[in-house]
Design a protein around this motif. Structure first.
Motif: not given
Length: 259
Positions: A217-243
């Motif tokens: 989704l990051v590489c092939h969509s225009d979705l915001s990173l926060g939206h991507v994080a929620s779609l794959v089950g992360f509670r917030d963008q920060g924890s998603f980015s660290r993982a």
């Protein structure tokens, strides 16, 4: 009209373990109840219900905030209903099933009618049971999110089936208990068998699936990173980015900007 006992209740934070000589349908309009049949369990929520055949041992623990419809169905009472024999077959084995939005809305409406007109509880119960029957008739026993409880332990974990289920539920909380129940194994047995087959823990496997889908989704969509994080089950963008950075050794932003 057969006597069907339907009631609206709140299941408290008190563990109950029992069996009874009637079938039971459990639906919730809100809140959470942990429920297991013959030791295999899931959560009862607004989107998840359960059919419990008579005489099957089950236990539950509510959160004290749920509103739950409990329908008791005496054995032999279904013969008087339209399609009673087909409805009876729904109780050939225990089953957790997905509750679509229209059934959830119906349950909420019927709960209000039940509270306003308790004398009509058998008629309201029959309507609810028929609606569930029509829904489940169109949902295959191994359908999306509706796996029945297996009759016997799996000889081998079906990783293809597990992967498909995980990928459909990436936005949700996925617990090892859920995955173990799909395979009709205890949590401990499932965990050890899974690690033997894959070399990693179930939790690490789910995390890998989340991050692989996230990278697509990051590489092939225009979705915001926060939206991507929620779609794959992360509670917030920060924890998603660290993982993401730990797994791919780069950040989502850098991946998105890469040529």
């Amino acid at each position: 009209m057969p006597h069907l006992d339907l009631r609206a209740t709140t299941l408290d934070r008190e563990h109950v373990d029992h069996a009874h000589d009637f079938h039971q349908l459990i639906l919730a309009t809100c809140g959470v109840t942990e429920l297991a049949v013959d030791g295999e369990g899931e959560r009862i929520t607004a989107s998840r219900g359960c059919l419990i055949p008579s005489s099957r041992r089950h236990d539950y623990l509510g959160d004290g905030r749920n509103r739950t419809l409990v329908l008791d169905i005496p054995r032999g009472s279904l013969v008087a209903l339209r399609d009673g024999e087909r409805i009876e077959r729904l109780f050939e084995g225990p089953r957790f099933f997905s509750v679509p939005a229209q059934i959830h809305q119906l349950a909420g409406s019927l709960m209000q009618q039940l509270e306003q007109c308790p004398g009509l509880h058998s008629e309201i119960a029959a309507l609810l049971l028929r609606a569930i029957h029509l829904h489940l008739e169109s949902e295959p026993l191994a359908g999306d999110g509706g796996f029945p409880l297996a009759r016997r332990p799996c000889e081998r974990l079906d990783l293809v089936r597990l992967e498909a289920w995980v990928d459909r539920h990436l936005a949700d909380e996925i617990r090892v208990e859920h995955l173990a129940a799909l395979c009709a194994l205890s949590v401990g047995h499932f965990h050890s068998r899974f690690r033997e087959m894959t070399g990693i823990t179930p939790q690490a496997y789910v995390q890998q699936r989340r991050l692989r889908h996230a990278r697509t989704l990051v590489c092939h969509s225009d979705l915001s990173l926060g939206h991507v994080a929620s779609l794959v089950g992360f509670r917030d963008q920060g924890s998603f980015s660290r993982a993401y950075r730990r797994h791919f050794e780069t950040t989502p932003s850098a991946d998105r900007c890469a040529p």
